[in-house]
Design an enzyme around this catalytic site. Structure first.
Site, short mmCIF file in Angstrom:
data_model
loop_
_atom_site.label_atom_id
_atom_site.label_comp_id
_atom_site.label_asym_id
_atom_site.label_seq_id
_atom_site.Cartn_x
_atom_site.Cartn_y
_atom_site.Cartn_z
N THR A 64 21.97 38.53 -13.51
CA THR A 64 23.31 39.11 -13.64
C THR A 64 23.28 40.34 -14.54
O THR A 64 23.76 41.42 -14.17
CB THR A 64 24.28 38.06 -14.23
N ASP B 158 28.03 27.62 -26.31
CA ASP B 158 27.98 29.08 -26.13
C ASP B 158 28.73 29.77 -27.27
O ASP B 158 28.24 30.73 -27.87
CB ASP B 158 28.59 29.43 -24.76
N LYS C 259 27.31 32.31 -30.37
CA LYS C 259 27.87 33.64 -30.67
C LYS C 259 28.37 33.70 -32.11
O LYS C 259 28.17 34.70 -32.81
CB LYS C 259 29.01 33.95 -29.70
N GLY D 199 29.68 38.86 -18.17
CA GLY D 199 29.60 39.57 -16.88
C GLY D 199 28.56 40.66 -16.96
O GLY D 199 28.25 41.17 -18.06
N1 LIG Z 1 25.62 36.63 -17.66
C1 LIG Z 1 26.38 37.07 -18.65
O1 LIG Z 1 27.57 37.31 -18.49
C2 LIG Z 1 25.78 37.29 -20.02
C3 LIG Z 1 26.58 37.85 -21.04
C4 LIG Z 1 26.01 38.08 -22.30
C5 LIG Z 1 24.69 37.75 -22.54
N2 LIG Z 1 23.94 37.17 -21.54
C6 LIG Z 1 22.56 36.81 -21.82
O2 LIG Z 1 21.70 37.63 -21.03
C7 LIG Z 1 20.54 36.91 -20.66
C8 LIG Z 1 20.41 36.90 -19.13
O3 LIG Z 1 21.53 36.27 -18.57
P1 LIG Z 1 21.80 36.36 -16.99
O4 LIG Z 1 23.13 35.73 -16.79
O5 LIG Z 1 21.57 37.73 -16.51
O6 LIG Z 1 20.66 35.36 -16.45
P2 LIG Z 1 20.12 35.21 -14.95
O7 LIG Z 1 21.11 35.74 -13.99
O8 LIG Z 1 19.63 33.83 -14.84
O9 LIG Z 1 18.86 36.20 -14.93
C9 LIG Z 1 17.65 35.93 -15.57
C10 LIG Z 1 16.61 36.90 -15.04
O10 LIG Z 1 15.41 36.72 -15.78
C11 LIG Z 1 14.34 36.55 -14.85
N3 LIG Z 1 13.35 35.66 -15.46
C12 LIG Z 1 13.54 34.39 -15.88
N4 LIG Z 1 12.41 33.90 -16.40
C13 LIG Z 1 11.47 34.88 -16.30
C14 LIG Z 1 10.10 34.99 -16.65
N5 LIG Z 1 9.45 33.98 -17.22
N6 LIG Z 1 9.47 36.16 -16.39
C15 LIG Z 1 10.11 37.19 -15.82
N7 LIG Z 1 11.43 37.15 -15.47
C16 LIG Z 1 12.09 36.01 -15.71
C17 LIG Z 1 14.94 35.97 -13.59
O11 LIG Z 1 14.12 36.28 -12.50
P3 LIG Z 1 14.50 35.87 -10.96
O12 LIG Z 1 15.73 36.68 -10.64
O13 LIG Z 1 13.33 36.28 -10.19
O14 LIG Z 1 14.75 34.39 -11.00
C18 LIG Z 1 16.28 36.71 -13.56
O15 LIG Z 1 16.15 37.93 -12.92
C19 LIG Z 1 20.71 35.51 -21.28
O16 LIG Z 1 20.05 35.51 -22.53
C20 LIG Z 1 22.20 35.39 -21.49
O17 LIG Z 1 22.53 34.55 -22.58
C21 LIG Z 1 24.46 36.95 -20.29
#
Ligand SMILES: NC(=O)c1ccc[n+]([C@@H]2O[C@H](COP(=O)([O-])OP(=O)(O)OC[C@H]3O[C@@H](n4cnc5c(N)ncnc54)[C@H](OP(=O)(O)O)[C@@H]3O)[C@@H](O)[C@H]2O)c1
Length: 416
Positions: free
Chosen positions: A3, A191, A195, A292
Site C-alpha cells: 500500500t 496500533d 503510535k 492510506g
Molecule cells: N497502510 C497504511 O495505511 C500505513 C500507514 C502508515 C504506516 N504504515 C506502515 O508502512 C509499512 C508498510 O505497510 P503497508 O500497508 O504498505 O504493507 P503491505 O501492503 O503489506 O506491503 C508490504 C510490502 O513489503 C513487501 N515485503 C514484505 N516482506 C518483505 C521482504 N522480506 N523482502 C522484501 N519485501 C518484502 C511486500 O512484498 P509483496 O508485495 O511482494 O508481498 C509488500 O510489497 C508498515 O510498517 C506499516 O505499519 C502503513
C-alpha cells in the site's frame, strides 16, 4: 510495493522534476525489493529495478538512501541497521519497529552521522513528528491527546450516527477498506499504542515503547453507552493520551468521554487528529488522514526530500533522535481522572444511599448522578470528580458486591 511502497514509488516517478527542484538533488529509484517479484503491481517501474532480494538493494553501493516500508520487526530491523552501518540514511514508516526498537535504530543513525526519519510511522499524512521535533523545539510539551486510529474512529462514528452495534459498524469498516480482515490490531488499541509510544518519545525526549502504554480497545462500547454519553453532552472516542506529570509520563490508549465542545470531539469517520499542549505555544490541533498509501507517501517522500537537502548541505543527523534518557511511566492505577459509571440498580428506596456509600468508602467523590426508572430496575449514571484509578477499581468491586446493583454497565474515563 505494498500500500505505502506503491504510493511512494508512484509519487517519486510522477513528480520527479518537482521533487528534484525542492530537494536540490534528483531522487532516483535505484532498486525496489518485494517479497513476491512476480506479483502484478499497480505502478509501472523502470525496467530491471525490481528484485526479491532486499539485501541486494541495501548493500548496493550506488544506493544513498534506503526507504523501508515492508513492515514488521524482522527482517526490517536488520536491513535498516545494515543500511545505517554502511552510512546510508534511512526513511521508514514502520510503527511496529519504531515503537519497540526506535532507540536502537536512532542510536545507530547518530553513530554514523546519517539520518533516520520516520514521519510516516505515526499518523500517516499528519506532519506530527516534524511539528514536535522541529517547529515546537522551543517549547515544553505537556500533553498529547490524539485520535490516531482511523478504523476505530470510523466504527465509533458509525455507531454514534446510525445507532448500529459494534459488529455491524466493524463489518462496514471492513467492507469499505477501513479495517483489515483481522481487525485486532486496530480494535484492541495496539496500533494506537504504537503510535502513542512514538509520539511520546519525541515529545518528552524519553524512551517510551509500546509495552509502556496502558491499552483498552473499543469492543465493549455499546450503542447504549454512546446514547447516555450524548445525553450528558459527551462523545465517545478512542483516545491516545500522553502527559508529562511531575517528572513522570502517563501513556494510555482507551475509550473516553470527550465534552462535545472539545476540539477533537468533531473529528469523525476515518479522520485522525492530535491536540498538542505546548508551552509557550499553547494548544495546537493537527487533523488529517492518518493512514492510506497517498497520505503516508506524503510523509515518506517529505522525509526523503529532507534527507536529500541535508546531504546536499553536508548536515545529516542535525536533529538528535533521542537523548536515550528514560523517565518513569506511571502505572494506570496511579493515574487520576474523573469517571462516568453507568449502573442498573433495583428501583426501590435506600438504593441511592448504598451506591453513594460504595463511592464514599473509597473517597471517590460524586459530581453528579442521574437516575432513569425502568419499573423494577433503574439506570443510574454517575460522574465522579477526579480520583485515582486504583480507588475507582476498588469502588467498582464494592458495587459488584451490592445486591441492589444488578449490572455495572459501563465505566468510562472522562477526558477534558
Ligand atoms: N497502510 C497504511 O495505511 C500505513 C500507514 C502508515 C504506516 N504504515 C506502515 O508502512 C509499512 C508498510 O505497510 P503497508 O500497508 O504498505 O504493507 P503491505 O501492503 O503489506 O506491503 C508490504 C510490502 O513489503 C513487501 N515485503 C514484505 N516482506 C518483505 C521482504 N522480506 N523482502 C522484501 N519485501 C518484502 C511486500 O512484498 P509483496 O508485495 O511482494 O508481498 C509488500 O510489497 C508498515 O510498517 C506499516 O505499519 C502503513
Amino acid at each position: 510495493m505494498g500500500t505505502v511502497g506503491s504510493a511512494v514509488a508512484g509519487l517519486l516517478l510522477r513528480s520527479q522534476d518537482e521533487i528534484a527542484r525542492r530537494a536540490g538533488l534528483p531522487i532516483r529509484l535505484r532498486g525496489v525489493a518485494v517479497a513476491h517479484p512476480d506479483r502484478v503491481r499497480s505502478v509501472t517501474l523502470p525496467d530491471g529495478i525490481l528484485t526479491g532480494d532486499a539485501g541486494s538493494v541495501v548493500t548496493d553501493p550506488a544506493v544513498d538512501v534506503v526507504v523501508e516500508v515492508m513492515g514488521g520487526i524482522e527482517p526490517a530491523r536488520t536491513h535498516i541497521l545494515r543500511a545505517l552501518a554502511a552510512g546510508k540514511s534511512v526513511v521508514t514508516a514502520n510503527k511496529q519497529l519504531m515503537s519497540t526498537r526506535g532507540e536502537e535504530l536512532l542510536a545507530a543513525s547518530a553513530e554514523r552521522g546519517v539520518d533516520l526519519f520516520f514521519e510516516g510511522s505515526a499518523c500517516g499524512g499528519i506532519p506530527i513528528i516534524k511539528t514536535i521535533r522541529e517547529s515546537l523545539a522551543a517549547n515544553e510539551i505537556t500533553q498529547i491527546m490524539g485520535i490516531v486510529n482511523g478504523t476505530t474512529n470510523f466504527i465509533l462514528t458509525r455507531m454514534a450516527q446510525d445507532g448500529v452495534g459494534f459488529g455491524e459498524a466493524l463489518a462496514d469498516a471492513q467492507r469499505l477498506g477501513y479495517a483489515e480482515a483481522d481487525p485486532t490490531d486496530d480494535v484492541d488499541g495496539h496500533d494506537a499504542a504504537a503510535k502513542l509510544a512514538i509520539l511520546a518519545s519525541a515529545a518528552f525526549d524519553s524512551r517510551v515503547v509500546s509495552a509502556d502504554v496502558y491499552r483498552e480497545g473499543v469492543a465493549n462500547i455499546t450503542p447504549r453507552v454512546i446514547t447516555y454519553a450524548r445525553e450528558m453532552g459527551y462523545v465517545v472516542k478512542l483516545l491516545a493520551i500522553a502527559r508529562s506529570v511531575e517528572g513522570a509520563i502517563e501513556a494510555r490508549v482507551h475509550p473516553a468521554l470527550l465534552p462535545e465542545t472539545h476540539p477533537l470531539a468533531g473529528v469523525g469517520h476515518e479522520m485522525n487528529a492530535v491536540l498538542i499542549e505546548a508551552e509557550p505555544a499553547g494548544p495546537i490541533v493537527l487533523e488529517g488522514r492518518g493512514a492510506g498509501g497517498g497520505p503516508t507517501a506524503s510523509a515518506v517522500v517529505g522525509d526523503l526530500i529532507d534527507v536529500a537537502r541535508n546531504m546536499r548541505a553536508g548536515a545529516s543527523n542535525r536533529i538528535k533522535g533521542s537523548s536515550g534518557h528514560r523517565r518513569p511511566v506511571k502505572e494506570m492505577a496511579d493515574v487520576v481522572l474523573p469517571y462516568c459509571v453507568s449502573l442498573v440498580v433495583a428501583d426501590r428506596p435506600g438504593v441511592f444511599a448504598q451506591v453513594a456509600g460504595a463511592f464514599g468508602e473509597e473517597r471517590v467523590s460524586i459530581a453528579s448522578i442521574v437516575q432513569k426508572s425502568r419499573g423494577v430496575t433503574a439506570d443510574v449514571v454517575l460522574v465522579t470528580h477526579e480520583a485515582p484509578e486504583a480507588a475507582m477499581r476498588r469502588t467498582l468491586a464494592r458495587l459488584h458486591r451490592l445486591n441492589v446493583v444488578t449490572d455495572v454497565h459501563a465505566v468510562l474515563r472522562i477526558a477534558a
